[in-house]
Structure formats: structure tokens, C-alpha cells
Design a protein around this motif. Structure first.
Motif, PDB file in Angstrom:
ATOM      1  N   ASP A 229       1.537 -50.513  35.825  1.00 47.52           N
ATOM      2  CA  ASP A 229       2.950 -50.319  36.140  1.00 47.52           C
ATOM      3  C   ASP A 229       3.757 -49.839  34.943  1.00 47.52           C
ATOM      4  O   ASP A 229       4.910 -50.202  34.757  1.00 47.52           O
ATOM      5  CB  ASP A 229       3.552 -51.610  36.688  1.00 47.52           C
ATOM      6  N   PHE A 230       3.167 -49.005  34.115  1.00 46.66           N
ATOM      7  CA  PHE A 230       3.872 -48.498  32.944  1.00 46.66           C
ATOM      8  C   PHE A 230       3.265 -47.159  32.561  1.00 46.66           C
ATOM      9  O   PHE A 230       2.227 -46.747  33.082  1.00 46.66           O
ATOM     10  CB  PHE A 230       3.744 -49.469  31.763  1.00 46.66           C
ATOM     11  N   GLY A 231       3.923 -46.482  31.625  1.00 40.05           N
ATOM     12  CA  GLY A 231       3.349 -45.263  31.060  1.00 40.05           C
ATOM     13  C   GLY A 231       3.486 -44.038  31.946  1.00 40.05           C
ATOM     14  O   GLY A 231       4.425 -43.898  32.724  1.00 40.05           O
ATOM     15  N   PHE A 232       2.525 -43.160  31.854  1.00 41.20           N
ATOM     16  CA  PHE A 232       2.572 -41.819  32.426  1.00 41.20           C
ATOM     17  C   PHE A 232       1.962 -41.821  33.824  1.00 41.20           C
ATOM     18  O   PHE A 232       0.797 -42.171  34.003  1.00 41.20           O
ATOM     19  CB  PHE A 232       1.810 -40.880  31.485  1.00 41.20           C
ATOM     20  N   ALA A 233       2.737 -41.418  34.821  1.00 40.96           N
ATOM     21  CA  ALA A 233       2.331 -41.552  36.216  1.00 40.96           C
ATOM     22  C   ALA A 233       1.261 -40.537  36.633  1.00 40.96           C
ATOM     23  O   ALA A 233       1.205 -39.412  36.120  1.00 40.96           O
ATOM     24  CB  ALA A 233       3.537 -41.406  37.136  1.00 40.96           C
ATOM     25  N   VAL A 234       0.446 -40.949  37.597  1.00 39.19           N
ATOM     26  CA  VAL A 234      -0.620 -40.099  38.134  1.00 39.19           C
ATOM     27  C   VAL A 234      -0.055 -38.787  38.673  1.00 39.19           C
ATOM     28  O   VAL A 234      -0.630 -37.714  38.442  1.00 39.19           O
ATOM     29  CB  VAL A 234      -1.400 -40.856  39.229  1.00 39.19           C
ATOM     30  N   ASP A 235       1.068 -38.819  39.379  1.00 35.52           N
ATOM     31  CA  ASP A 235       1.669 -37.592  39.903  1.00 35.52           C
ATOM     32  C   ASP A 235       1.940 -36.598  38.784  1.00 35.52           C
ATOM     33  O   ASP A 235       1.709 -35.387  38.937  1.00 35.52           O
ATOM     34  CB  ASP A 235       2.977 -37.901  40.630  1.00 35.52           C
ATOM     35  N   TRP A 236       2.437 -37.088  37.667  1.00 34.73           N
ATOM     36  CA  TRP A 236       2.760 -36.201  36.546  1.00 34.73           C
ATOM     37  C   TRP A 236       1.483 -35.639  35.926  1.00 34.73           C
ATOM     38  O   TRP A 236       1.445 -34.473  35.531  1.00 34.73           O
ATOM     39  CB  TRP A 236       3.587 -36.939  35.504  1.00 34.73           C
ATOM     40  N   MET A 237       0.473 -36.482  35.827  1.00 33.34           N
ATOM     41  CA  MET A 237      -0.790 -36.009  35.245  1.00 33.34           C
ATOM     42  C   MET A 237      -1.405 -34.918  36.111  1.00 33.34           C
ATOM     43  O   MET A 237      -1.924 -33.915  35.591  1.00 33.34           O
ATOM     44  CB  MET A 237      -1.762 -37.174  35.071  1.00 33.34           C
ATOM     45  N   ARG A 238      -1.349 -35.079  37.417  1.00 31.46           N
ATOM     46  CA  ARG A 238      -1.907 -34.046  38.293  1.00 31.46           C
ATOM     47  C   ARG A 238      -1.140 -32.739  38.156  1.00 31.46           C
ATOM     48  O   ARG A 238      -1.734 -31.654  38.193  1.00 31.46           O
ATOM     49  CB  ARG A 238      -1.890 -34.506  39.752  1.00 31.46           C
ATOM     50  N   LYS A 239       0.172 -32.834  37.997  1.00 32.01           N
ATOM     51  CA  LYS A 239       0.972 -31.632  37.748  1.00 32.01           C
ATOM     52  C   LYS A 239       0.502 -30.946  36.473  1.00 32.01           C
ATOM     53  O   LYS A 239       0.286 -29.732  36.435  1.00 32.01           O
ATOM     54  CB  LYS A 239       2.451 -32.004  37.658  1.00 32.01           C
ATOM     55  N   ASP A 240       0.300 -31.732  35.427  1.00 36.21           N
ATOM     56  CA  ASP A 240      -0.129 -31.174  34.144  1.00 36.21           C
ATOM     57  C   ASP A 240      -1.532 -30.572  34.223  1.00 36.21           C
ATOM     58  O   ASP A 240      -1.795 -29.491  33.683  1.00 36.21           O
ATOM     59  CB  ASP A 240      -0.106 -32.247  33.062  1.00 36.21           C
ATOM     60  N   LEU A 241      -2.445 -31.276  34.896  1.00 40.07           N
ATOM     61  CA  LEU A 241      -3.811 -30.761  35.000  1.00 40.07           C
ATOM     62  C   LEU A 241      -3.868 -29.493  35.847  1.00 40.07           C
ATOM     63  O   LEU A 241      -4.682 -28.604  35.595  1.00 40.07           O
ATOM     64  CB  LEU A 241      -4.748 -31.832  35.559  1.00 40.07           C
ATOM     65  N   SER A 242      -2.987 -29.391  36.819  1.00 40.44           N
ATOM     66  CA  SER A 242      -2.902 -28.163  37.608  1.00 40.44           C
ATOM     67  C   SER A 242      -2.520 -26.982  36.721  1.00 40.44           C
ATOM     68  O   SER A 242      -3.077 -25.883  36.850  1.00 40.44           O
ATOM     69  CB  SER A 242      -1.871 -28.331  38.730  1.00 40.44           C
ATOM     70  N   ILE A 243      -1.588 -27.211  35.796  1.00 35.59           N
ATOM     71  CA  ILE A 243      -1.199 -26.175  34.845  1.00 35.59           C
ATOM     72  C   ILE A 243      -2.383 -25.796  33.957  1.00 35.59           C
ATOM     73  O   ILE A 243      -2.660 -24.615  33.720  1.00 35.59           O
ATOM     74  CB  ILE A 243      -0.008 -26.653  33.994  1.00 35.59           C
ATOM     75  N   CYS A 244      -3.111 -26.811  33.478  1.00 33.34           N
ATOM     76  CA  CYS A 244      -4.284 -26.562  32.622  1.00 33.34           C
ATOM     77  C   CYS A 244      -5.332 -25.726  33.345  1.00 33.34           C
ATOM     78  O   CYS A 244      -5.872 -24.752  32.791  1.00 33.34           O
ATOM     79  CB  CYS A 244      -4.918 -27.878  32.189  1.00 33.34           C
ATOM     80  N   LEU A 245      -5.639 -26.112  34.582  1.00 30.31           N
ATOM     81  CA  LEU A 245      -6.691 -25.426  35.331  1.00 30.31           C
ATOM     82  C   LEU A 245      -6.280 -23.998  35.697  1.00 30.31           C
ATOM     83  O   LEU A 245      -7.108 -23.084  35.688  1.00 30.31           O
ATOM     84  CB  LEU A 245      -7.044 -26.231  36.582  1.00 30.31           C
ATOM     85  N   SER A 246      -5.001 -23.808  35.977  1.00 36.65           N
ATOM     86  CA  SER A 246      -4.501 -22.468  36.272  1.00 36.65           C
ATOM     87  C   SER A 246      -4.604 -21.570  35.049  1.00 36.65           C
ATOM     88  O   SER A 246      -5.048 -20.410  35.138  1.00 36.65           O
ATOM     89  CB  SER A 246      -3.043 -22.552  36.746  1.00 36.65           C
ATOM     90  N   GLU A 247      -4.233 -22.098  33.893  1.00 41.46           N
ATOM     91  CA  GLU A 247      -4.319 -21.318  32.658  1.00 41.46           C
ATOM     92  C   GLU A 247      -5.781 -21.020  32.319  1.00 41.46           C
ATOM     93  O   GLU A 247      -6.109 -19.927  31.839  1.00 41.46           O
ATOM     94  CB  GLU A 247      -3.651 -22.075  31.514  1.00 41.46           C
ATOM     95  N   ALA A 248      -6.676 -21.986  32.576  1.00 42.55           N
ATOM     96  CA  ALA A 248      -8.101 -21.771  32.297  1.00 42.55           C
ATOM     97  C   ALA A 248      -8.669 -20.653  33.162  1.00 42.55           C
ATOM     98  O   ALA A 248      -9.511 -19.865  32.695  1.00 42.55           O
ATOM     99  CB  ALA A 248      -8.876 -23.066  32.527  1.00 42.55           C
ATOM    100  N   ARG A 249      -8.234 -20.572  34.403  1.00 45.14           N
ATOM    101  CA  ARG A 249      -8.695 -19.478  35.266  1.00 45.14           C
ATOM    102  C   ARG A 249      -8.260 -18.128  34.693  1.00 45.14           C
ATOM    103  O   ARG A 249      -8.971 -17.129  34.827  1.00 45.14           O
ATOM    104  CB  ARG A 249      -8.159 -19.661  36.690  1.00 45.14           C
TER     105      ARG A 249
END
Length: 289
Positions: A229-249
Motif C-alpha cells: 500500500d505504498f510506493g509506485f503503483a502497478v498501473d504506472w509501471m505498466r504505462k512506463d513499460l509500455s513506453i519502454c517496449l514501444s521504444e525498443a520496437r
């Protein structure tokens, strides 16, 4: 300096507070006006009803919002900051967003004689509250040198990584590394639990060796306790990883572990963990027992 801060979420609010505490004249804007009013009541300064109103006449405008579209709205929109910022002012964006939007805003800023630095941060809510964030920046050296004193009001480290977009690309590297670390830590804690070991004792001893990491020090014990119940939320991490994977493509990088961990976070979301801390990856392992 006269500084506007746009976006008073769990990161932006304490970042703006540190600026005010260091003596800067701070004007804030938030999409929910009541939050901006409450910030001013607690910290002084003033608030703007629109991004343009907050940005008018400021030396530096800082922003920290949700995603590319949010950023475009508050900077490039009809009442966005660029409609009011003076030539020679600087926009420093702390949103974790795409490198593309950073370059887009940099180009628009150049047309208006405005400096721009993309400056995503690492360190989470605790880092923002305590003023010890790490900031990864993209832009030209002269603009960065002018903005750095303000950035260091809430950061323990800040570095110019290259031209516009380089800060966002560096933040992607950060998130790629974290994704793999959290999954490995989840598996390690899960294994220790399954083996009947004293998990806290295990973490204490191995954290002193080659396996040690920030995630182990700060999230290992709470993983074991089932607290998310603290820190960086899963929703935000998925948003960030989506950016990473898009840039990797786009750039041809191969990210098999990152892609897999992104899928695992999708499972956590489906199990009700959208706002849980990212260390909640361990819950999908326990579910498999």
C-alpha cells in the motif's frame, strides 16, 4: 526564482514544496483546483486556474503529470503553458513520458524562444517527500545549467544525458532494470518462504553481498509481509513499460524479460492490484501455490 509547478500529484506536490522551502516564489496549477488551493494554504505562494495563468511571467515552469496526452494538454493546449510563457523562460518536464513527446515539445519550445529540459525522476514518492530524487535530463547544456539549481531543490543527483529525449530514454533504462529486479526479488522471497527459511534473516544477510539492491533493502521485507500500500503503483509501471517496449520496437533492442514482466503486471492488475505497489508481483506467485 519565479517558478510555476504544473501537476500536484504524489510526486509533484512535495517537489513544489521543496522549491518553496528553498525560497523560490512558487505558483502551482492542478487539474483539480481544490488541490492547488490546499497546497497554497499549506505552503504559501499562489495558484493559477489554468496552466497558462500559472506559467505567465515565470522564469521556470516545471511539470509532472500522467502521460504524453496529459503533457500535451497542459503545455500545448489552448490554455497551455506555451501560450503564456515568456521568451527566455525554461520548461522542465518531470513526467515519465515518451522520447517522442519530449522532442516534439522541444521543437515547439525552440520556435517560441523557450528553453526545454525533459527531466524524468527516479526515487518514488519517498524520494520526492525527502528531496532525494535522481533526475535524468535531456536538452542543451546552457539551458540545463540555468535549470539545475531549481532541480537540485528536490534532488540528490541530476545529470544531463544528451539532447532532448535523452532524459526519457535514460528513465526507460531505469524502468527496464527495475522490472527485472522486482521479479527476481519476488521469486527469491517466494522461494525462501516455500523453503521454510526465516525470510527477514535471509534478506539481511544476502543484502550485504552481490544480490543487494535498493529494491531488496526497501521492498523485500514488505513483500514478505504482504504489504503493498505504498510506493509506485502497478498501473504506472505498466504505462512506463509500455513506453519502454514501444521504444525498443523502434530502436531494435530486445527486451524479453521486460516484456514478460509486463505481462505479469497485467495479471496483478486483473487480480485487483492496479494501485498496489510494484512489489506486488509476488502475489501472482503465491496465487500459483
Amino acid at each position: 526564482m519565479k517558478i510555476a509547478f504544473l501537476g500536484l500529484g504524489v510526486m509533484g506536490s512535495p517537489m513544489a514544496r521543496h522549491l518553496a522551502a528553498k525560497g523560490h516564489e512558487v505558483t502551482v496549477y492542478n487539474r483539480t483546483a481544490a488541490k492547488a488551493e490546499a497546497w497554497v494554504a499549506a505552503n504559501g505562494g499562489r495558484f493559477g486556474r489554468t496552466p497558462a495563468e500559472a506559467a505567465a511571467g515565470q522564469d521556470i515552469v516545471m511539470s509532472c503529470v500522467g502521460n504524453d496526452d496529459d503533457l500535451r494538454a497542459i503545455i500545448l493546449g489552448a490554455e497551455g503553458a506555451f501560450t503564456a510563457m515568456k521568451a527566455g523562460a525554461i520548461l522542465v518536464d518531470h513526467t515519465t513520458a515518451s522520447a517522442d513527446v519530449a522532442r516534439e515539445i522541444a521543437a515547439k519550445a525552440g520556435e517560441k524562444g523557450i528553453g526545454f529540459i525533459d527531466a524524468p525522476v527516479s526515487g518514488g514518492q519517498a524520494g520526492a517527500e525527502n528531496g532525494v530524487l535522481t533526475v535524468m535530463c535531456g536538452g542543451d547544456a546552457e539551458t540545463y545549467a540555468r535549470a539545475e539549481p531549481a532541480i537540485l531543490c528536490f534532488a540528490r543527483a541530476s545529470r544531463l544525458m544528451g539532447p532532448a529525449g535523452s532524459g526519457q530514454l535514460t528513465k526507460m533504462v531505469n524502468q527496464i532494470c527495475i522490472a527485472g529486479l522486482v521479479q527476481a526479488l519476488s521469486e527469491g522471497v517466494h522461494f525462501a518462504q516455500s523453503a521454510g527459511l526465516d525470510v527477514e534473516a535471509v534478506l539481511d544477510v544476502i543484502s550485504k553481498g552481490a544480490a543487494g539492491s535498493w529494491q531488496m533493502e526497501n521492498r523485500g521485507k514488505t513483500m514478505n509481509q504482504g504489504k503493498f500500500d505504498f510506493g509506485f503503483a502497478v498501473d504506472w509501471m505498466r504505462k512506463d513499460l509500455s513506453i519502454c517496449l514501444s521504444e525498443a520496437r523502434r530502436n531494435g533492442a530486445t527486451l524479453p524479460v521486460t516484456a514478460l514482466v509486463d505481462q505479469f503486471y497485467g495479471e496483478v492488475q486483473k487480480n485487483g492490484g492496479r494501485r498496489w505497489d510494484t512489489s506486488s508481483l509476488i502475489t501472482r506467485l503465491k496465487k500459483a501455490e
